[in-house]
Each structure stands twice: as C-alpha cells, then as structure tokens.
Scaffold this active site. Sequence first.
Site, PDB file in Angstrom:
ATOM      1  N   LYS A   1      20.607  38.406 -32.014  1.00 59.41           N
ATOM      2  CA  LYS A   1      21.596  37.631 -32.778  1.00 59.41           C
ATOM      3  C   LYS A   1      21.372  37.765 -34.294  1.00 59.41           C
ATOM      4  O   LYS A   1      22.310  38.044 -35.041  1.00 59.41           O
ATOM      5  CB  LYS A   1      21.524  36.160 -32.350  1.00 59.41           C
ATOM      6  CG  LYS A   1      22.011  35.946 -30.915  1.00 59.41           C
ATOM      7  CD  LYS A   1      21.853  34.528 -30.449  1.00 59.41           C
ATOM      8  CE  LYS A   1      20.451  34.156 -30.056  1.00 59.41           C
ATOM      9  NZ  LYS A   1      19.878  34.854 -28.903  1.00 59.41           N
ATOM     10  N   ILE A   2      20.137  37.569 -34.739  1.00 65.39           N
ATOM     11  CA  ILE A   2      19.868  37.617 -36.184  1.00 65.39           C
ATOM     12  C   ILE A   2      19.918  39.057 -36.689  1.00 65.39           C
ATOM     13  O   ILE A   2      20.533  39.345 -37.722  1.00 65.39           O
ATOM     14  CB  ILE A   2      18.498  36.968 -36.504  1.00 65.39           C
ATOM     15  CG1 ILE A   2      18.537  35.473 -36.135  1.00 65.39           C
ATOM     16  CG2 ILE A   2      18.130  37.151 -37.967  1.00 65.39           C
ATOM     17  CD1 ILE A   2      17.183  34.774 -36.135  1.00 65.39           C
TER      18      ILE A   2
ATOM     19  N   THR B   1      11.084  37.801 -41.548  1.00 66.19           N
ATOM     20  CA  THR B   1      11.571  36.415 -41.423  1.00 66.19           C
ATOM     21  C   THR B   1      11.526  36.010 -39.948  1.00 66.19           C
ATOM     22  O   THR B   1      12.222  35.093 -39.532  1.00 66.19           O
ATOM     23  CB  THR B   1      13.007  36.267 -41.959  1.00 66.19           C
ATOM     24  OG1 THR B   1      13.855  37.187 -41.282  1.00 66.19           O
ATOM     25  CG2 THR B   1      13.093  36.499 -43.449  1.00 66.19           C
ATOM     26  N   SER B   2      10.702  36.720 -39.153  1.00 64.68           N
ATOM     27  CA  SER B   2      10.697  36.463 -37.707  1.00 64.68           C
ATOM     28  C   SER B   2       9.505  35.602 -37.276  1.00 64.68           C
ATOM     29  O   SER B   2       9.657  34.411 -37.082  1.00 64.68           O
ATOM     30  CB  SER B   2      10.719  37.787 -36.960  1.00 64.68           C
ATOM     31  OG  SER B   2      11.778  37.792 -36.057  1.00 64.68           O
ATOM     32  N   ARG B   3       8.363  36.227 -37.105  1.00 67.38           N
ATOM     33  CA  ARG B   3       7.139  35.487 -36.788  1.00 67.38           C
ATOM     34  C   ARG B   3       5.974  36.182 -37.501  1.00 67.38           C
ATOM     35  O   ARG B   3       5.899  37.420 -37.521  1.00 67.38           O
ATOM     36  CB  ARG B   3       6.865  35.467 -35.277  1.00 67.38           C
ATOM     37  CG  ARG B   3       7.727  34.486 -34.501  1.00 67.38           C
ATOM     38  CD  ARG B   3       7.404  33.015 -34.821  1.00 67.38           C
ATOM     39  NE  ARG B   3       8.206  32.085 -34.065  1.00 67.38           N
ATOM     40  CZ  ARG B   3       9.357  31.556 -34.471  1.00 67.38           C
ATOM     41  NH1 ARG B   3       9.857  31.880 -35.655  1.00 67.38           N
ATOM     42  NH2 ARG B   3      10.015  30.690 -33.713  1.00 67.38           N
TER      43      ARG B   3
ATOM     44  N   ASP C   1       8.819  35.209 -44.913  1.00 64.68           N
ATOM     45  CA  ASP C   1       9.156  33.802 -44.677  1.00 64.68           C
ATOM     46  C   ASP C   1       8.208  33.210 -43.646  1.00 64.68           C
ATOM     47  O   ASP C   1       8.252  32.016 -43.369  1.00 64.68           O
ATOM     48  CB  ASP C   1      10.607  33.683 -44.174  1.00 64.68           C
ATOM     49  CG  ASP C   1      11.048  32.224 -44.058  1.00 64.68           C
ATOM     50  OD1 ASP C   1      10.888  31.486 -45.051  1.00 64.68           O
ATOM     51  OD2 ASP C   1      11.534  31.818 -42.985  1.00 64.68           O
TER      52      ASP C   1
ATOM     53  N   GLU D   1       0.140  30.595 -40.569  1.00 60.76           N
ATOM     54  CA  GLU D   1       0.933  29.596 -41.299  1.00 60.76           C
ATOM     55  C   GLU D   1       0.798  28.175 -40.764  1.00 60.76           C
ATOM     56  O   GLU D   1       1.100  27.212 -41.464  1.00 60.76           O
ATOM     57  CB  GLU D   1       2.423  29.980 -41.274  1.00 60.76           C
ATOM     58  CG  GLU D   1       3.088  29.788 -39.917  1.00 60.76           C
ATOM     59  CD  GLU D   1       4.577  30.112 -39.915  1.00 60.76           C
ATOM     60  OE1 GLU D   1       4.953  31.163 -40.456  1.00 60.76           O
ATOM     61  OE2 GLU D   1       5.352  29.319 -39.363  1.00 60.76           O
TER      62      GLU D   1
ATOM     63  N   HIS E   1       8.634  29.471 -44.126  1.00 56.96           N
ATOM     64  CA  HIS E   1       9.419  29.336 -42.890  1.00 56.96           C
ATOM     65  C   HIS E   1      10.686  28.517 -43.155  1.00 56.96           C
ATOM     66  O   HIS E   1      10.974  27.533 -42.473  1.00 56.96           O
ATOM     67  CB  HIS E   1       8.569  28.697 -41.780  1.00 56.96           C
ATOM     68  CG  HIS E   1       8.962  29.177 -40.414  1.00 56.96           C
ATOM     69  ND1 HIS E   1       8.075  29.616 -39.476  1.00 56.96           N
ATOM     70  CD2 HIS E   1      10.178  29.295 -39.824  1.00 56.96           C
ATOM     71  CE1 HIS E   1       8.706  29.972 -38.377  1.00 56.96           C
ATOM     72  NE2 HIS E   1      10.004  29.785 -38.571  1.00 56.96           N
ATOM     73  N   GLN E   2      11.409  28.982 -44.151  1.00 52.79           N
ATOM     74  CA  GLN E   2      12.564  28.250 -44.678  1.00 52.79           C
ATOM     75  C   GLN E   2      13.881  28.866 -44.224  1.00 52.79           C
ATOM     76  O   GLN E   2      14.953  28.285 -44.429  1.00 52.79           O
ATOM     77  CB  GLN E   2      12.432  28.306 -46.216  1.00 52.79           C
ATOM     78  CG  GLN E   2      13.502  27.677 -47.020  1.00 52.79           C
ATOM     79  CD  GLN E   2      13.356  28.035 -48.501  1.00 52.79           C
ATOM     80  OE1 GLN E   2      12.273  28.396 -48.964  1.00 52.79           O
ATOM     81  NE2 GLN E   2      14.436  27.958 -49.248  1.00 52.79           N
ATOM     82  N   ALA E   3      13.798  30.063 -43.615  1.00 57.71           N
ATOM     83  CA  ALA E   3      15.022  30.838 -43.378  1.00 57.71           C
ATOM     84  C   ALA E   3      16.063  30.072 -42.556  1.00 57.71           C
ATOM     85  O   ALA E   3      17.255  30.216 -42.757  1.00 57.71           O
ATOM     86  CB  ALA E   3      14.679  32.156 -42.691  1.00 57.71           C
TER      87      ALA E   3
END
Length: 344
Positions: free
Chosen positions: A153-154, A232-234, A258, A263, A295-297
């Site tokens: 999806k992303i 921006t995934s993991r 991200d 984290e 982790h703001q995405a």
Amino acid sequence: MKIAFFDTKPYDKNSFDKYSESTGIEFKYYETKLNEDTVYLAHGFDGVCVFVNDTVNSSVIDKLSEMGVKVIALRCAGFNNVDMKYAFGKIHVVRVPAYSPYAVAEHTMALLLTSIRRIHKAYNRSKEFNFSLNGLTGIDLYGKTVGIIGTGKIGKVFVNICRGFGMKILAYDKFPDRSIEDGEIIKYVSIDEIFADSDIISLHCPLNDETYHLIDENAIEKCKKGVIILNTSRGALVDAEALLEGIKSRKIGAACLDVYEEESDLFFEDNSGHIMEDDTLARLISMPNVIVTSHQAFLTEEALENIASTTVNNIVDMLSKGQCANELCYRGGNTEDCKSGKCF
Ligand code: NAI
C-alpha cells in the site's frame, strides 16, 4: 468492554475518547509501554490496545491469557513486536492494516526533498538572517532512478509520487504486482539490480526474518557511490552500524530515517534533557547528510482518525461477534494477508 490502552500520547486520547460513548468501550489510558513488568496493569480488562514499541512476547502473551484478556488490538499496521506464532490459539490479535498510506509515503518524500534541497540547513540559516547560499546546492529528482523495496500500500503510493517527479522507478517485492509496471518508467527488477542501479533506495517492506538488516554492509557495498537511503518502514531493516560506516566512508550520500533499530526506548519521548547513551544514533544525527524524525510518518489527522475508528471496530467485532476481518493469525486465518501467505 474494558480496554487497557498502553503507551498513550495526548493525540491518542483525543482520537479514541470520542468513541467511548457510542460503543460503550471504557478505555483506561496508561502512559507506560506494555512489557513483562507492566502487563499486570491489564488485569480485569477484556483487551489491550498497543502500538509499535510495546513488547508482546511469549511471557506477556501468557500473562494476558492467564488474566482472561481476549484481544490484543494493535493500533498500527506492522506487527513485528508481537510473537504471532506464540499467540496462535491463545489470544486474538487484530490490527489496522491501512490507515493512511499517503501519510507515510508523503513523509518519505518530505524527508527526501528536505535532504537533497538542504531545507533543514536553509531553515536554520534564515532564522538567523543568514541568507547565504553557500553549501546549499541540491540535485534534481527529475531523471533520477529510485529503487523501491516493497510495493504494497505505501510503496505503491510512493511509486506514484516519484513518477510525478519524473523519476525512473525500479521496484522489488517478494510478491510483485505486475499491474503497476509501465515500460521503462516502472519495472520490477532483482534486489541486486535495485542496489546496483538506484540513486535513491526507499524501504517499504515489513520487518521479518527475511528482511532483517536488508541494508547491511554487503548491500551497501553493491550500491552506487552517493546512494541516498530512505527508511520509513522499520528500523531493523537497516544495520545502523553499517549505515554509519557507509556515511563515514562517503559511499552513502545521505540517509533519511523515520525509524531506527533501537528506537523503542527513545522515540516518541522528549530526551532533550538526558545524555544520549546510543552512540550510533548520536553520531548519525550529528551528520549533515542524515535526517532523523522519530517515527512520525504516520502522524496526520486523517491517519489518526482512521486508526481510532478501525481499532474501535476491531475491538467491538472481536469481543461481541468473535471474529474480525482485521484479525492477524499465524496460519489459516481469514484475512487477505493470511490467504495470500503474506502474514509471515
Ligand atoms: P503492505 O503489507 O501493504 O506492503 C508490504 C509489501 O512488502 C508487500 O507488497 C509485501 O509483498 C512486501 N514484502 C514482504 N516481504 C518482502 C520481502 N522479503 N522483500 C520485499 N518485499 C516484501 O504494508 P504497507 O502498509 O505498505 O506498510 C509497509 C511498512 O511500512 C509496514 O510493514 C510498516 O513496517 C511500515 N509503516 C511505517 C509507518 C511509520 O509511521 N513510519 C506507518 C505504517 C507502516
């Protein structure tokens, strides 16, 4: 229905509270994360609601199921923090499969543009009335090749955004969706071709045993000099030590992160008054060509609303009907992911 809500932030409370009256769900908000030490807080609740950095390992699952907790409601898409094999047959796990792929894909492009056009530097300069352009030379995205790993999806939204910029797109996915291919503009290639031919590499696949440290020393070695890495995934898709070495050796031109491997004890919290114990993160953040967001995405109004409404529906479905379209399972479940064998 009583739900113990872990790792609560003010924006979570705002979006979930409004559903209490209409659904009869009573939320008890805890700021602490769920783990072996805090699991007793779920005593007397029907379910727990958790996020990306809560720990749902075998011991937490045992305690939850002993206490009679029936559902673990993830208010996120990724579920690498849940021992799904262990949960099977003991407790139901539901998630929000998609809340806004646009939020994450757009943030990825925001990070990329910030980095390559030096917006972070220009912003600080103009705040001090320093209008010099020295050192702010960027690059065009038009005509550049972006390698996109994971075209779910992303990833697909990011493919379209990059296409809008006139970029050439190389895609890699374990389960390719050939319908998105478009001649020389968008095509699936092998992962090694992604590494060899991409000016920019963006990660949009889940974290699992196969993808752990997908970007490691070996992968970086195969990349073009000056490659830009977007994650921006993991966090653990990237070996942070190898990334740092790649930045120091100038092999990697820039990194936009991200998410970060370690984290869980840092991100989402204000650590500005503390000594930063994580030397790798401190060194990465000190680099002029590394941009880190915490982790703001996902964090848009639209995504928060979708997260709350889907999570509430998942809880109601699971607790009152005993089934839910967004249930995750280790095998033989009823979700699309399970049917296509993608859930593990
Ligand atoms: P998705 O499930 O729609 O897409 C994931 C894609 O990765 C699928 O097409 C799948 O076939 C592919 N894939 C699976 N294993 C692979 C492998 N070994 N190699 C290459 N591709 C593989 O998931 P979606 O919604 O696009 O999310 C992607 C990731 O984004 C999530 O797993 C999550 O970790 C992350 N995420 C990050 C957020 C943030 O705020 N930074 C918010 C939401 C998701």
